[in-house]
Design a protein around this motif. Structure first.
Motif, PDB file in Angstrom:
ATOM      1  N   UNK A   9      12.244  -5.997   4.521  1.00  0.00           N
ATOM      2  CA  UNK A   9      12.252  -4.662   5.117  1.00  0.00           C
ATOM      3  C   UNK A   9      11.628  -3.647   4.169  1.00  0.00           C
ATOM      4  N   UNK A  10      11.908  -3.777   2.869  1.00  0.00           N
ATOM      5  CA  UNK A  10      11.269  -2.900   1.891  1.00  0.00           C
ATOM      6  C   UNK A  10       9.751  -3.068   1.924  1.00  0.00           C
ATOM      7  N   UNK A  11       9.304  -4.315   1.995  1.00  0.00           N
ATOM      8  CA  UNK A  11       7.861  -4.561   2.042  1.00  0.00           C
ATOM      9  C   UNK A  11       7.245  -3.925   3.280  1.00  0.00           C
ATOM     10  N   UNK A  12       7.931  -4.053   4.412  1.00  0.00           N
ATOM     11  CA  UNK A  12       7.411  -3.483   5.651  1.00  0.00           C
ATOM     12  C   UNK A  12       7.378  -1.959   5.583  1.00  0.00           C
ATOM     13  N   UNK A  13       8.314  -1.366   4.865  1.00  0.00           N
ATOM     14  CA  UNK A  13       8.333   0.090   4.742  1.00  0.00           C
ATOM     15  C   UNK A  13       7.115   0.601   3.985  1.00  0.00           C
ATOM     16  N   UNK A  14       6.532  -0.244   3.142  1.00  0.00           N
ATOM     17  CA  UNK A  14       5.295   0.119   2.455  1.00  0.00           C
ATOM     18  C   UNK A  14       5.475   1.113   1.339  1.00  0.00           C
ATOM     19  N   UNK A  15       6.676   1.232   0.774  1.00  0.00           N
ATOM     20  CA  UNK A  15       6.949   2.188  -0.292  1.00  0.00           C
ATOM     21  C   UNK A  15       7.199   1.459  -1.594  1.00  0.00           C
ATOM     22  N   UNK A  16       6.685   2.023  -2.669  1.00  0.00           N
ATOM     23  CA  UNK A  16       6.875   1.406  -3.971  1.00  0.00           C
ATOM     24  C   UNK A  16       6.860   2.512  -5.033  1.00  0.00           C
ATOM     25  N   UNK A  17       6.495   2.173  -6.269  1.00  0.00           N
ATOM     26  CA  UNK A  17       6.543   3.130  -7.384  1.00  0.00           C
ATOM     27  C   UNK A  17       5.319   4.033  -7.367  1.00  0.00           C
ATOM     28  N   UNK A  18       5.170   4.772  -6.284  1.00  0.00           N
ATOM     29  CA  UNK A  18       4.065   5.721  -6.140  1.00  0.00           C
ATOM     30  C   UNK A  18       4.544   6.853  -5.248  1.00  0.00           C
ATOM     31  N   UNK A  19       4.035   8.052  -5.516  1.00  0.00           N
ATOM     32  CA  UNK A  19       4.475   9.222  -4.763  1.00  0.00           C
ATOM     33  C   UNK A  19       4.125   9.073  -3.291  1.00  0.00           C
ATOM     34  N   UNK A  20       5.087   9.376  -2.427  1.00  0.00           N
ATOM     35  CA  UNK A  20       4.871   9.394  -0.987  1.00  0.00           C
ATOM     36  C   UNK A  20       5.237  10.785  -0.489  1.00  0.00           C
ATOM     37  N   UNK A  37      19.151  19.583 -10.433  1.00  0.00           N
ATOM     38  CA  UNK A  37      17.864  19.501 -11.130  1.00  0.00           C
ATOM     39  C   UNK A  37      17.066  18.241 -10.795  1.00  0.00           C
ATOM     40  N   UNK A  38      17.748  17.184 -10.373  1.00  0.00           N
ATOM     41  CA  UNK A  38      17.059  15.907 -10.109  1.00  0.00           C
ATOM     42  C   UNK A  38      17.523  15.363  -8.759  1.00  0.00           C
ATOM     43  N   UNK A  39      16.561  14.904  -7.968  1.00  0.00           N
ATOM     44  CA  UNK A  39      16.874  14.198  -6.723  1.00  0.00           C
ATOM     45  C   UNK A  39      15.891  13.051  -6.554  1.00  0.00           C
ATOM     46  N   UNK A  40      16.404  11.924  -6.046  1.00  0.00           N
ATOM     47  CA  UNK A  40      15.579  10.720  -5.943  1.00  0.00           C
ATOM     48  C   UNK A  40      15.762  10.038  -4.589  1.00  0.00           C
ATOM     49  N   UNK A  41      14.640   9.561  -4.019  1.00  0.00           N
ATOM     50  CA  UNK A  41      14.683   8.507  -2.994  1.00  0.00           C
ATOM     51  C   UNK A  41      14.453   7.221  -3.766  1.00  0.00           C
ATOM     52  N   UNK A  42      15.524   6.474  -3.970  1.00  0.00           N
ATOM     53  CA  UNK A  42      15.498   5.289  -4.833  1.00  0.00           C
ATOM     54  C   UNK A  42      15.618   4.034  -3.977  1.00  0.00           C
ATOM     55  N   UNK A  43      14.643   3.134  -4.108  1.00  0.00           N
ATOM     56  CA  UNK A  43      14.650   1.865  -3.377  1.00  0.00           C
ATOM     57  C   UNK A  43      14.801   0.726  -4.356  1.00  0.00           C
ATOM     58  N   UNK A  44      15.669  -0.206  -4.026  1.00  0.00           N
ATOM     59  CA  UNK A  44      16.004  -1.282  -4.955  1.00  0.00           C
ATOM     60  C   UNK A  44      15.202  -2.537  -4.638  1.00  0.00           C
ATOM     61  N   UNK A  45      14.281  -2.883  -5.538  1.00  0.00           N
ATOM     62  CA  UNK A  45      13.538  -4.133  -5.418  1.00  0.00           C
ATOM     63  C   UNK A  45      14.279  -5.227  -6.170  1.00  0.00           C
ATOM     64  N   UNK A  46      13.672  -6.415  -6.278  1.00  0.00           N
ATOM     65  CA  UNK A  46      14.373  -7.559  -6.858  1.00  0.00           C
ATOM     66  C   UNK A  46      14.695  -7.349  -8.335  1.00  0.00           C
ATOM     67  N   UNK A  53      10.147   8.955  -3.613  1.00  0.00           N
ATOM     68  CA  UNK A  53      10.466  10.378  -3.526  1.00  0.00           C
ATOM     69  C   UNK A  53      11.194  10.806  -4.789  1.00  0.00           C
ATOM     70  N   UNK A  54      10.747  11.897  -5.428  1.00  0.00           N
ATOM     71  CA  UNK A  54      11.334  12.266  -6.721  1.00  0.00           C
ATOM     72  C   UNK A  54      11.125  13.753  -6.997  1.00  0.00           C
ATOM     73  N   UNK A  55      12.167  14.385  -7.549  1.00  0.00           N
ATOM     74  CA  UNK A  55      12.086  15.750  -8.061  1.00  0.00           C
ATOM     75  C   UNK A  55      12.854  15.792  -9.368  1.00  0.00           C
ATOM     76  N   UNK A  64       6.043   7.207 -14.274  1.00  0.00           N
ATOM     77  CA  UNK A  64       6.246   5.796 -13.933  1.00  0.00           C
ATOM     78  C   UNK A  64       6.857   5.617 -12.541  1.00  0.00           C
ATOM     79  N   UNK A  65       7.750   6.521 -12.166  1.00  0.00           N
ATOM     80  CA  UNK A  65       8.479   6.449 -10.898  1.00  0.00           C
ATOM     81  C   UNK A  65       9.186   5.100 -10.703  1.00  0.00           C
TER      82      UNK A  65
END
Length: 578
Positions: A9-20, A37-46, A53-55, A64-65
């Motif tokens: 499902x993560x692969x299908x979402x097409x999101x990784x360590x790059x700004x979206x 001060x900090x907010x994250x859309x954090x996805x857990x890979x293997x 998403x990051x601020x 690095x994200x």
């Protein structure tokens, strides 16, 4: 399959360590609503967490994200499947040793699970403060609402990618039905099969194994032989491989990852897959017990319902192609034997050099109505040099029926020649023409029938042409001319026109070329232009050994599907005393 499904499902979402842009927008909203001060859309890979998403992260993390799991609070949200709310991470026993505290200044943490449509937790939407903080009910309510919206966005992306994959599978079936239907042999079938699959989720290896009663043998593309294919050319049916299990039990076998491969199959199978860098495999038995088709991937693979249905359908197309190919190969073997029995062994004639070529049509029965013939005339005084009869002909049609008629016509032409006192080519053709009128020999034929008589230091050619492409004659000076005189086809026409003999001297070094229209007839090309091109080839290569001359004349014919068969007979008047 739970973790594999989550990673898929993560692969299908097409999101990784790059700004979206979409995910960054959710991070900004969290930072604004919760005043953190900090907010994250954090996805857990293997083996890491990524932040599409990051601020507010400090460098180098902002660039690095991503972080290793040693810095991940998100992993606890994924494992628990529920929110993780901490006022001070330094005093919580589960997080107090995390490297995220000294390296990322994660002191207060509020993370909520991001889920797909099946409820799998892909990561978290989290708010982070650098000092201890008591999260209010309103803040957590806002974070929950934003998490639900972000989860909807993830689900839409996954659904869109699945729709694209479904379209790709439909396109695959359409291409497979066309591409595999044109395969010429088993090697060509394997090449076409492998070319069907491309893209990031495509299998990295596609293999075809056929059954022979004792086991499975690999159909190998000689231009792309894999190491394991060279090392393991065949498998016994009792071998511990996924493919042999599929063959024995006549069912689909799917190995989703390397751990299942190691657990369920032999060490030899594991070594073979490791040699190719493969972790997962799908094996589908071909109908009728003909063999097994296999697809392999380098990483763990999640097999969706539509993908399995599409690949199973492809296996059905392959089954049909294999059945057709084996039938054609068997028919080809029979046809080639029949054709070889019908074609003449060229006699040895002092003073002449001869060579012949036959190429079957590839889109019919691989045997047809084109023929050549050459034989010595008997009954001459012992002191005389023998005369030679040569023929080239084409029965209308190119299938087994045409080959059968060809055999009859060739025999009748020989008999008519030998039965005529002067061995006149025209008289022999006239006799065969009469046979077409009396016997059910089909729609007709064309032929050039000729006699070569020794005449001192040269030969004399006498020929008659029944509607056939003109013979080409290369003289010792390298010039080529058409022997264009001709009469009507062999059609069995009552009261046919008189047939005529024509003569020409052949000095030493002359080359006579007889051929059927398959050599010079091309779709959308003028046959006269093709004959001129053949004449130019004869002029350029006429001094070469006859096998090389034939190769030059037929160059390119074997590389493209032939709509007509081809027969060529070439005779050279040699140097020397005879």
């Amino acid at each position: 399959m739970g973790e594999l499904g989550r990673l898929e499902a993560l692969r299908l979402a097409g999101l990784t360590a790059a700004a979206d842009p979409g995910m960054d927008r959710f991070a900004r909203l969290v930072a604004r609503f919760l005043r953190v001060p900090v907010s994250l859309v954090s996805l857990l890979e293997a083996d890491r967490q990524v932040f599409p998403g990051m601020v507010g992260l400090a460098e180098p993390w902002a660039t690095w994200r991503e972080t290793p799991l040693s810095h991940s609070f998100c992993q606890h949200v994924v494992v628990d499947g529920r929110p993780l709310i901490l006022e001070d991470t330094r005093i919580h026993p589960r997080t107090c040793a995390s490297l995220a505290i000294p390296d990322l200044q994660v002191i207060a943490y509020a993370g909520m699970p991001l889920t797909d449509a099946d409820g799998r937790v892909l990561g978290s939407l989290c708010a982070i403060d650098h000092t201890p903080r008591k999260w209010t009910q309103g803040e957590l309510q806002d974070l929950g609402d934003l998490t639900a919206a972000c989860s909807v966005e993830l689900r839409l992306r996954i659904a869109s990618e699945r729709l694209r994959q479904d379209r790709d599978h439909a396109d695959l079936l359409l291409r497979a039905s066309v591409e595999l239907g044109h395969s010429r042999d088993l090697t060509d079938l394997t090449r076409r099969l492998r070319r069907l699959f491309h893209g990031p989720s495509a299998p990295s290896f596609v293999g075809l194994l056929l059954a022979d009663g004792r086991g499975l043998w690999r159909v190998v593309d000689p231009d792309d032989v894999k190491s394991v294919e060279a090392a393991i050319e065949r498998l016994d049916l009792d071998a511990g491989f996924p493919s042999t299990l599929a063959m024995r039990e006549q069912r689909t076998v799917f190995v989703p990852d390397h751990s299942v491969l190691v657990e369920d199959f032999s060490a030899e199978a594991v070594a073979g897959y490791d040699a190719l860098g493969l972790s997962s495999v799908l094996c589908v038995p071909l109908t009728g017990g003909r063999g097994v088709l296999m697809w392999c991937w380098p990483d763990p693979h999640v097999l969706t319902v539509t993908e399995e249905a599409a690949l199973t359908a492809v296996a059905g197309y392959v089954s049909q192609a294999v059945e057709r190919t084996l039938f054609v190969e068997n028919r080809l073997s029979t046809a080639e034997g029949l054709q070889a029995a019908m074609l003449t062994d060229l006699p040895a004639v002092p003073g002449l050099d001869m060579s012949a070529l036959y190429l079957p049509a590839t889109d019919q029965d691989m045997v047809g109505g084109d023929w050549y013939d050459a034989y010595l005339l008997p009954g001459l005084p012992a002191s005389s040099r023998p005369s030679l009869m040569v023929s080239i002909g084409d029965i209308i049609g190119h299938d087994v029926q045409a080959a059968a008629v060809m055999g009859q016509v060739r025999s009748m032409l020989r008999q008519a020649t030998l039965g005529h006192p002067a061995h006149s080519p025209a008289a022999a053709l006239a006799s065969v023409d009469a046979a077409f009128d009396a016997l059910p020999l089909g729609p007709g034929a064309t032929a050039v029938h000729a006699r070569l008589d020794p005449d001192g230091g040269r030969w004399r050619l006498t020929w008659s042409n029944a509607g056939h492409p003109p013979p080409l004659l290369r003289t010792p000076d390298g010039r080529v001319s058409e022997l264009g005189e001709h009469d009507l086809l062999l059609l069995g026409t009552p009261n046919a026109h008189t047939r005529h003999d024509h003569t020409h001297d052949l000095p030493r070094g002359s080359v006579l070329l007889l051929y059927t229209d398959g050599l010079v007839e091309r779709r959308d090309d003028d046959i006269d232009v093709s004959i001129q091109q053949t004449a130019a080839t004869l002029a350029a290569h006429g001094d070469e050994p006859l096998p090389q001359l034939l190769e030059a004349l037929s160059r390119g014919l074997a590389d493209a599907p032939q709509r007509d068969d081809v027969a060529v007979l070439v005779v050279r008047v040699t140097e020397g005393e005879w």
